[in-house]
Design an enzyme around this catalytic site. Structure first.
Site, PDB file in Angstrom:
ATOM      1  N   GLY A   1       1.008  -1.062  -0.104  1.00 34.85           N
ATOM      2  CA  GLY A   1       0.023   0.119   0.001  1.00 34.85           C
ATOM      3  C   GLY A   1       1.055   1.109   0.000  1.00 34.85           C
ATOM      4  O   GLY A   1       2.118   1.066  -0.118  1.00 34.85           O
ATOM      5  N   SER A   2       0.397   2.455   0.068  1.00 37.53           N
ATOM      6  CA  SER A   2       1.018   3.576  -0.007  1.00 37.53           C
ATOM      7  C   SER A   2       2.207   3.734   1.164  1.00 37.53           C
ATOM      8  O   SER A   2       3.097   4.241   0.873  1.00 37.53           O
ATOM      9  CB  SER A   2       0.415   4.827  -0.007  1.00 37.53           C
TER      10      SER A   2
ATOM     11  N   GLU B   1       3.892   1.485   2.351  1.00 36.36           N
ATOM     12  CA  GLU B   1       5.071   0.562   2.209  1.00 36.36           C
ATOM     13  C   GLU B   1       5.796   0.975   1.163  1.00 36.36           C
ATOM     14  O   GLU B   1       7.069   0.541   0.907  1.00 36.36           O
ATOM     15  CB  GLU B   1       4.525  -0.796   1.764  1.00 36.36           C
TER      16      GLU B   1
ATOM     17  N   GLU C   1      -3.527 -10.693   1.445  1.00 38.51           N
ATOM     18  CA  GLU C   1      -2.741 -10.645   2.470  1.00 38.51           C
ATOM     19  C   GLU C   1      -2.768 -12.077   3.261  1.00 38.51           C
ATOM     20  O   GLU C   1      -1.618 -12.457   3.618  1.00 38.51           O
ATOM     21  CB  GLU C   1      -2.749  -9.496   3.542  1.00 38.51           C
TER      22      GLU C   1
ATOM     23  N   HIS D   1       0.221  -4.107   4.281  1.00 39.78           N
ATOM     24  CA  HIS D   1      -0.305  -2.567   4.291  1.00 39.78           C
ATOM     25  C   HIS D   1      -1.264  -2.415   5.526  1.00 39.78           C
ATOM     26  O   HIS D   1      -2.339  -2.825   5.690  1.00 39.78           O
ATOM     27  CB  HIS D   1      -1.205  -2.630   3.088  1.00 39.78           C
TER      28      HIS D   1
ATOM     29  N   HIS E   1      -9.919 -31.537  19.211  1.00 40.79           N
ATOM     30  CA  HIS E   1     -10.955 -30.857  18.442  1.00 40.79           C
ATOM     31  C   HIS E   1     -12.412 -31.069  18.766  1.00 40.79           C
ATOM     32  O   HIS E   1     -12.812 -30.285  19.298  1.00 40.79           O
ATOM     33  CB  HIS E   1     -10.604 -31.382  16.816  1.00 40.79           C
TER      34      HIS E   1
ATOM     35  N   GLY F   1      -6.180 -25.040  11.630  1.00 45.34           N
ATOM     36  CA  GLY F   1      -7.507 -25.331  10.817  1.00 45.34           C
ATOM     37  C   GLY F   1      -8.142 -24.175  10.229  1.00 45.34           C
ATOM     38  O   GLY F   1      -9.093 -24.432   9.532  1.00 45.34           O
TER      39      GLY F   1
HETATM   40  C1  TZD Z   1     -11.077 -19.354   7.663  1.00 49.18           C
HETATM   41  C2  TZD Z   1     -11.882 -20.465   8.016  1.00 49.18           C
HETATM   42  N1  TZD Z   1     -13.260 -20.461   7.658  1.00 49.18           N
HETATM   43  C3  TZD Z   1     -14.190 -21.303   8.027  1.00 49.18           C
HETATM   44  C4  TZD Z   1     -13.662 -22.659   8.394  1.00 49.18           C
HETATM   45  C5  TZD Z   1     -14.731 -23.594   8.972  1.00 49.18           C
HETATM   46  N2  TZD Z   1     -14.485 -24.806   8.152  1.00 49.18           N
HETATM   47  C6  TZD Z   1     -15.130 -25.213   6.912  1.00 49.18           C
HETATM   48  C7  TZD Z   1     -15.768 -24.316   6.071  1.00 49.18           C
HETATM   49  C8  TZD Z   1     -14.856 -26.422   6.407  1.00 49.18           C
HETATM   50  C9  TZD Z   1     -15.111 -26.945   5.238  1.00 49.18           C
HETATM   51  C10 TZD Z   1     -13.918 -27.402   4.278  1.00 49.18           C
HETATM   52  O1  TZD Z   1     -14.444 -27.915   3.036  1.00 49.18           O
HETATM   53  P1  TZD Z   1     -13.741 -28.589   1.896  1.00 49.18           P
HETATM   54  O2  TZD Z   1     -14.412 -28.768   0.574  1.00 49.18           O
HETATM   55  O3  TZD Z   1     -12.345 -27.846   1.975  1.00 49.18           O
HETATM   56  O4  TZD Z   1     -13.284 -29.985   2.370  1.00 49.18           O
HETATM   57  P2  TZD Z   1     -14.081 -31.187   2.715  1.00 49.18           P
HETATM   58  O5  TZD Z   1     -15.583 -31.351   1.920  1.00 49.18           O
HETATM   59  O6  TZD Z   1     -13.270 -32.181   2.567  1.00 49.18           O
HETATM   60  O7  TZD Z   1     -14.381 -30.981   4.309  1.00 49.18           O
HETATM   61  S1  TZD Z   1     -13.785 -27.231   7.559  1.00 49.18           S
HETATM   62  C11 TZD Z   1     -13.665 -25.872   8.761  1.00 49.18           C
HETATM   63  O8  TZD Z   1     -13.394 -25.880   9.702  1.00 49.18           O
HETATM   64  C12 TZD Z   1     -12.255 -22.754   8.892  1.00 49.18           C
HETATM   65  N3  TZD Z   1     -11.873 -23.670   9.492  1.00 49.18           N
HETATM   66  N4  TZD Z   1     -11.442 -21.533   8.611  1.00 49.18           N
END
Ligand code: TZD
Ligand code: CA
Length: 529
Positions: free
Chosen positions: A25-26, A28, A47, A70, A281, A402
């Site tokens: 951005g500006s 930087e 980002e 930025h 988890h 995750g």
């Molecule tokens: C940034 C972000 N947004 C939303 C999620 C929630 N989330 C989401 C939206 C998932 C579905 C991923 O679907 P995919 O198609 O990548 O894979 P699968 O179909 O194999 O589960 S798994 C999960 O924890 C996350 N972990 N991180």
């Protein structure tokens, strides 16, 4: 006298930080305008992609990576990926431009108000220097903080009028400074721990990402063999610390309290190395450990040691400790381990689709044995590990928290760091959207990653979780009809859609020969993690 910017570039060069992952951005521009010819700038279009590319690069090279973002808007976009980096102990030096020092208090446009507070708690340390003259020392502190154990991301905000200020002559001391961690067990500590292991009838190893991050994989194998102990990968695996076809290998632990405790039943000693205890988890209440089982925890991270709900922890260098333990324990005290059965034949899929196990089997058998797998397909992790044959350190990366949006860009960063090994990204059709602009960076700089999109038309893991939580039918889980070959073409990457084994083999073979990025969209069946 040298300017703050000139001294800073000399400092970055002294630490090998001559690759800048960024989106400008500006604020930087006054820094970037002075970029020396021996530096390279890898542009990411978002980002989050910039941060994840740098994360993959840092993890693969086992060294720091430099990021330039930025101000607040850019830093905010990167914070989703910092949720992964802070738990993967990624040594990222994140810099962000700030408005002119004297105007920040007025909160003028592009002022990063309270900049040092913005990224916390997703960084190990953050700062905005109190004076221009202190910028080089602050960045030096950031580099050493990021790379001293436990490694982790750091953040420095720099007002853009600081770069032209004169640097102090003493800043030159910074250019030659080194800092190292030398935490090793004393002879007495090691002898006592070896005796605990020797006294165990059925010890078991649980190995985490920091074993792979510190290249201690072979030392873990030596200890497992000396103890004749089975070896599990700690739950929520973000790296692969142990060869997956070794006779001692048992798989990845499930991420539930009761499920882990059930699997540890019968073991009287659990040695956890290089992982938090544990990255649970799904909520799966139960006893943390079976009755009569003792847990000992070796970690590089005092916070992991302090926050664990059970066991005795030692903060130490993992490779040193594993090596010395393997030599100190008494070999031959236990029956030889019976290896897992051979890899099963992949399960069949419905018409016009492939089962993820078959996708992974084809990739395993078609790609080089030392391929690096960067995965982000949450419902297919079980299928991946069932088919995996990972033999070398640095063969597997998954977002440590995750936080989706890691897979595609991290694969680009890993390939930049390790051009001699083929990198394959295995990303779900949901996850791919969070970091999709990484395809443009791969095309722009001809970074030959093979991007495999597993398209099951849904957020598969969330469908599974809805079952676990007995949530019933919930909105927002279906994502039908996304054409990733069209998206790839739009970003400059050649893509192909396949739905049969024959077509997949052909597409992978072509991609391996292409010498440039390729995308393969595979229609797959829905599976459970
Ligand atoms: C940034 C972000 N947004 C939303 C999620 C929630 N989330 C989401 C939206 C998932 C579905 C991923 O679907 P995919 O198609 O990548 O894979 P699968 O179909 O194999 O589960 S798994 C999960 O924890 C996350 N972990 N991180
Ligand atoms: Ca999916």
């Amino acid at each position: 006298m040298a300017s703050v910017r000139d001294v800073t570039f000399e400092l970055l060069r002294a630490h090998g930080l001559t690759t800048i992952f960024g989106n400008p951005g500006s604020n930087e521009l006054p820094f970037l305008a002075g970029m020396p010819d021996d530096f390279r700038y890898l542009l990411g279009l978002h980002e989050g992609v910039v941060l994840a590319m740098a994360d993959g690069y840092a993890q693969a090279r086992r060294g720091p990576a430099l990021v330039n973002l930025h101000a607040a808007a850019g830093s905010g976009n990167a914070m989703g990926q910092l949720t992964n980096s802070v738990y993967s102990h990624s040594p990222l030096v994140v810099t962000a431009g700030q408005q002119v020092r004297s105007t920040v208090g007025q909160e003028v446009m592009l002022a990063n108000v309270d900049a040092a507070a913005l990224p916390r708690p997703l960084v190990k340390w953050s700062s905005e220097p109190a004076a221009a003259e202190d910028v080089p020392r602050t960045i030096s502190q950031a580099i050493h903080t990021a790379t001293l154990a436990p490694q982790g991301p750091v953040y420095v905000s720099v007002p853009y009028d600081d770069w032209q200020a004169q640097s102090s002559v003493d800043a030159r001391h910074l250019l030659s400074r080194t800092t190292v961690t030398a935490a090793a067990l004393t002879t007495r500590q090691l002898t006592e721990l070896a005796a605990v292991l020797d006294r165990a009838d059925r010890p078991v190893l649980i190995l985490g990402p920091d074993v792979d991050a510190t290249a201690a994989n072979d030392h873990a194998v030596a200890l497992a063999e000396a103890l004749a102990a089975p070896a599990w990968i700690a739950p929520s695996a973000s790296r692969c610390p142990f060869p997956t076809r070794h006779p001692a290998f048992r798989g990845v632990l499930p991420a539930g309290v009761k499920a882990i405790s059930d699997l540890l039943t019968g073991h009287d000693l659990v040695l956890v190395v290089g992982a938090p205890v544990f990255r649970y988890h799904q909520y799966d209440p139960g006893r943390y450990l079976p009755e009569g089982t003792r847990l000992v925890h070796l970690t590089v991270d005092p916070d992991e040691a302090a926050r664990a709900p059970m066991g005795d922890a030692i903060v130490c260098d993992l490779a040193d400790t594993l090596t010395r333990l393997a030599a100190a324990v008494t070999p031959g005290r236990r029956a030889a381990l019976v290896p897992l059965p051979p890899i099963a034949t992949p399960r069949p899929a419905s018409a016009g689709r492939l089962h993820p196990e078959e996708v992974f089997a084809v990739l395993r058998d078609t790609a080089p044995a030392d391929t690096v797998w960067v995965t982000e397909s949450t419902s297919t992790s079980g299928a991946f590990w069932a088919q995996a044959d990972l033999r070398r350190p640095g063969s597997y990366y998954f977002p440590a928290s995750g936080g989706l949006g890691f897979g595609l860009p991290a694969a680009v960063g890993v390939q930049v760091a390790d051009p001699d090994r083929q990198v394959v990204a295995l990303v779900g059709d949901g996850s791919a959207n969070y970091g999709i602009t990484a395809l443009w960076t791969a095309a722009r700089y001809r970074i030959p990653v093979i991007f495999v999109i597993l398209r099951n038309g849904t957020y598969g893991a969330l469908r599974w979780f809805a079952g676990v939580l007995e949530a019933g039918e919930t909105p927002g889980l279906d994502i039908p009809g996304i054409d990733f070959t069209a998206l790839a073409a739009g970003y400059g990457v050649t893509g192909v859609a396949v739905s049969s084994r024959t077509a997949l083999v052909e597409a992978v073979t072509d991609a391996l020969a292409a010498g440039e990025p390729r995308l393969i969209q595979v229609d797959t069946d829905l599976t459970t993690p």
